[in-house]
Design an enzyme around this catalytic site. Structure first.
Site, PDB file in Angstrom:
ATOM      1  N   ASN A  71       0.822  -1.197   0.000  1.00 56.71           N
ATOM      2  CA  ASN A  71       0.000   0.000   0.000  1.00 56.71           C
ATOM      3  C   ASN A  71       0.856   1.247   0.000  1.00 56.71           C
ATOM      4  O   ASN A  71       1.958   1.274   0.524  1.00 56.71           O
ATOM      5  CB  ASN A  71      -0.969   0.004   1.191  1.00 56.71           C
ATOM      6  N   LEU A  75      -0.749   8.538   4.146  1.00 58.58           N
ATOM      7  CA  LEU A  75      -1.218   9.228   5.360  1.00 58.58           C
ATOM      8  C   LEU A  75      -2.389  10.185   5.119  1.00 58.58           C
ATOM      9  O   LEU A  75      -2.447  11.266   5.716  1.00 58.58           O
ATOM     10  CB  LEU A  75      -0.061   9.996   6.016  1.00 58.58           C
ATOM     11  N   ASN A 101      -2.429   7.181  16.529  1.00 58.18           N
ATOM     12  CA  ASN A 101      -1.173   7.069  15.792  1.00 58.18           C
ATOM     13  C   ASN A 101      -0.814   8.439  15.232  1.00 58.18           C
ATOM     14  O   ASN A 101      -1.635   9.083  14.577  1.00 58.18           O
ATOM     15  CB  ASN A 101      -1.329   6.045  14.662  1.00 58.18           C
ATOM     16  N   CYS A 132       8.021   7.701   9.296  1.00 57.34           N
ATOM     17  CA  CYS A 132       7.906   8.820   8.351  1.00 57.34           C
ATOM     18  C   CYS A 132       9.238   9.556   8.227  1.00 57.34           C
ATOM     19  O   CYS A 132      10.069   9.557   9.137  1.00 57.34           O
ATOM     20  CB  CYS A 132       6.767   9.750   8.734  1.00 57.34           C
ATOM     21  N   GLY A 245       1.876  -7.978  12.220  1.00 54.25           N
ATOM     22  CA  GLY A 245       2.463  -8.450  10.968  1.00 54.25           C
ATOM     23  C   GLY A 245       1.762  -9.682  10.437  1.00 54.25           C
ATOM     24  O   GLY A 245       2.134 -10.805  10.771  1.00 54.25           O
ATOM     25  N   GLY A 267      -4.085  -5.903  11.329  1.00 49.58           N
ATOM     26  CA  GLY A 267      -4.154  -4.871  10.304  1.00 49.58           C
ATOM     27  C   GLY A 267      -4.842  -5.378   9.054  1.00 49.58           C
ATOM     28  O   GLY A 267      -6.064  -5.388   8.950  1.00 49.58           O
TER      29      GLY A 267
END
Lengths: 344, 344
Positions: A71, A75, A101, A132, A245, A267
């Protein structure tokens, strides 16, 4: 037997079970709340928030790989002010711990974000996205070296009294070093791992699929790699590790707990089954009860008792990171901590 | 947003090849059959080796049979996921999430048979809530439906709803060649002036050879001889190779339809190039256009922000700047809301 105790504690956050929804896959809870009662979760980690609204990257943003997903969303988020105004009050009403987050491109931005959220109702913790790019380090991610991780953690620690989790990048030479840097910077926990950097190439158009070339790989494809990262991080620090993960099933989650994670976050699994988190909670409960194990906390790191010396253990792992300000020497104790991840 | 989506089991009732690589699958799922509105989709988990392919696949709901608790999808085999779907047999089970997304906005027929709310860009009525707002004026108001290839799927369900609401339509159906025309037989057959339908009292022309079976049947309810006064349902078929119907592009036929006037709204689904041309024609003839988009999709619920499409000014005016989500803000949009140059 009595029902198993699933409760875990991360920093000051008391979770009724060890299962979180991972950042970026669960929005602000709104969408999934239409599918199931999300108050059953251990915690919600929000979509990454920045100081200013961000439009995100141009499509395509997704690319399916064998058992995985690349992906490059970039953001996309409404900015911290809109989050506090439009999302936080509703999130608070779910009665589930909310971990926000946060992403910044400088220490100052991280601190401002943390300050803004300090008094926001219904925010229980912060997860610092150190993956980032740091504009003061030539765009190299904070996560790419322990010193940067230490600095950003310590800076945020100074302005927040909330539970502080640092989300580590796997795109480093050694995750033990960045995990220790976070711990020494004052983090209450580390979460690992963020996505693995990858590339997809479009052979028809003879160019990279994503406009930013690199994209983050998630899903079952990265599970063994993430298990290793959790094992190493949990061996290197005393604070809890949140394992992330490729977790799609209760079995996956249990493996992470056994490898040393105190909690897990789901996720990409939420995309496969929108009720994956619920299934994992129930699956962990059954696993404990079938085996007569009293509590989820009893599983944490249990597999390590059967590991040989080479794989490391809690007590004998050398310190691989020491903050510069605490020592005279300029280099890191073992040299293992430093890396140049090349993340964009 | 209409009915909440639910993840549930659907039983394959029929999975029939209707053209080269084209399949029609009839599924039993009472909830979707009851709740889906035209333009919505279902997110189907591909049964196969565990987690490979990883992601669900979105398919427009093509037809519902609430009394049988069944619905239809049309699909083309384009990759591993759809190839696996094509091997399913009656009795096999599928994990289906839906109904999802915003459907078409229906033309409201008021007492005077005017355009009502069409084209005012208000997305207040979500998930097709405008359906069923019917007054008099039957047979005078008309809309155009434009299908390219299997883009016909959501428009079939829409055509039934339009027909029931007393609005007439011209359904322009295009494909590369006649054998790729799928679903023609599912269009309401209360037609007058339909070149395809031999036996129709209104149009004694023989059907062209090669029409999918069923399309040549006398239209139910069509009884011009005895004074049929219901809404007109005209079907025009266009193929690029001229094997069936008019030779050319579906947009050539649409141009003629729009030039004829009296079209209050156009609904389109098909390849990106076709959608761009339909939007252009709509602008030229001052006919509002709704398009149903497809995109690579992960969660299908609006949380992951993966299926982004760039918003145009019209959407920005209503406070939806940046990128819109095909799965949750769409898949149906007003053409002026989205940057169609950026799709496909």
């Amino acid at each position: 037997m009595a029902s198993a105790d699933l409760a875990v504690t991360i920093g000051a956050i008391k979770m009724k079970n060890p299962v979180m929804a991972a950042s970026g896959t669960f929005g602000f809870g709104r969408e999934f709340d239409r599918v199931f009662d999300i108050s059953a979760l251990g915690a919600i980690v929000t979509k990454g928030i920045t100081l200013k609204p961000r439009a995100g990257n141009p499509p395509p943003r997704l690319w399916e790989t064998p058992c995985g997903l690349l992906n490059s969303v970039g953001l996309q988020n409404p900015g911290v002010a809109a989050f506090i105004r439009d999302e936080a009050p509703r999130l608070a009403a779910y009665g589930v711990p909310v971990i926000v987050n946060i992403s910044g491109d400088s220490l100052a931005e991280f601190c401002e974000l943390a300050s803004c959220l300090e008094d926001a109702p219904g925010v229980d913790g912060l997860e610092v996205n150190v993956s980032c790019p740091n504009i003061h380090a030539g765009g190299r991610p904070f996560a790419s070296d322990p010193e940067s991780v230490y600095r950003v953690t310590a800076a945020v620690r100074r302005v927040t009294g909330k539970t502080l989790i640092v989300k580590l990048s796997p795109n480093v030479a050694g995750i033990a070093g960045t995990a220790q840097a976070a711990e020494m910077g004052g983090a209450d926990a580390v979460s690992c791992v963020n996505t693995y950097l990858g590339i997809a190439i479009d052979s028809e158009r003879i160019r990279p699929v994503f406009s930013r070339v690199f994209a983050g790989l998630s899903g079952p494809a990265i599970k063994p790699l993430a298990l290793r990262a959790v094992w190493e991080a949990a061996s290197a620090v005393r604070i809890p590790v949140v394992g992330i993960g490729g977790i799609c099933s209760p079995q996956d989650a249990i493996e992470f707990l056994l490898a040393g994670a105190s909690a897990v976050a789901i996720g990409t699994g939420n995309f496969i089954s929108p009720v994956a988190c619920l299934e994992v909670v129930e699956g962990i409960r059954s696993y404990l009860e079938e085996r007569g194990i009293r509590a989820a906390t009893d599983l944490v790191g249990l597999a390590k008792g059967h590991a040989g010396h080479a794989a490391g253990s809690h007590s004998d792992e050398a310190c691989v990171y020491e903050p510069k300000e605490r020592k005279a020497k300029d280099d890191f104790a073992t040299g293992k901590g430093r890396s140049h991840g090349g993340e964009q | 947003m209409g009915s909440a989506p639910a993840a549930s089991t659907a039983i394959v009732l029929e999975n029939r090849q209707v053209g080269p690589g084209c399949y029609r699958m009839r599924l039993e799922n009472e909830y979707i059959a009851r709740c889906a509105v035209p333009g919505q989709f279902v997110h189907v988990r591909i049964p196969g080796p565990p987690l490979d392919p990883l992601l669900r696949r979105p398919f427009s709901v093509c037809q519902v049979e609430p009394s049988h608790g069944a619905f239809l999808i049309l699909y083309q085999v384009v990759g591993r996921g759809t190839r696996m779907l094509s091997t399913l047999r009656p009795g096999d089970k599928l994990d289906v999430l839906g109904p999802l997304g915003r459907g078409f906005e229906m033309l409201r027929v008021g007492g005077g048979g005017n355009e009502g709310s069409v084209g005012n860009n208000s997305r207040e009525s979500e998930g097709g809530n405008g359906i069923g707002s019917v007054g008099s004026g039957s047979g005078t108001v008309k809309v155009a439906l434009v299908a390219g290839g299997l883009g016909i799927a959501p428009l079939i369900m829409l055509s039934h709803a339009i027909f029931r609401s007393g609005v007439g339509f011209v359904f322009v159906v295009g494909a590369r060649s006649g054998e790729l025309l799928a679903g023609l037989d599912l269009i309401p057959r209360a037609s007058c002036g339909n070149a395809l339908l031999s036996g129709c009292p209104a149009n004694p022309e023989p059907a062209s050879p090669g029409i999918v079976q069923g399309a040549h049947l006398p239209p139910s309810g069509c009884d011009m001889a005895t004074g049929y006064t219901g809404p007109c349902c005209e079907v025009q078929v266009v193929t690029e190779d001229g094997s069936v119907g008019r030779r050319g592009l579906v947009t050539d036929a649409l141009r003629d339809v729009l030039a004829g006037g009296d079209i209050a709204c156009a609904y389109a689904c098909g390849p990106a190039g076709m959608l761009r041309e339909v939007a252009r024609l709509g602008e030229a003839f001052h006919v509002p256009v709704q398009v149903s988009l497809e995109a690579r999709m992960a969660c299908g619920l609006g949380a992951c922000l993966g299926c982004a499409v760039k918003a145009r000014e019209a959407a920005t005016r209503s406070g939806r700047a940046g990128y819109l989500r095909v799965c949750a803000d769409g898949p149906v949009f007003w053409a002026e809301e989205v940057d169609l140059d950026g799709i496909g």
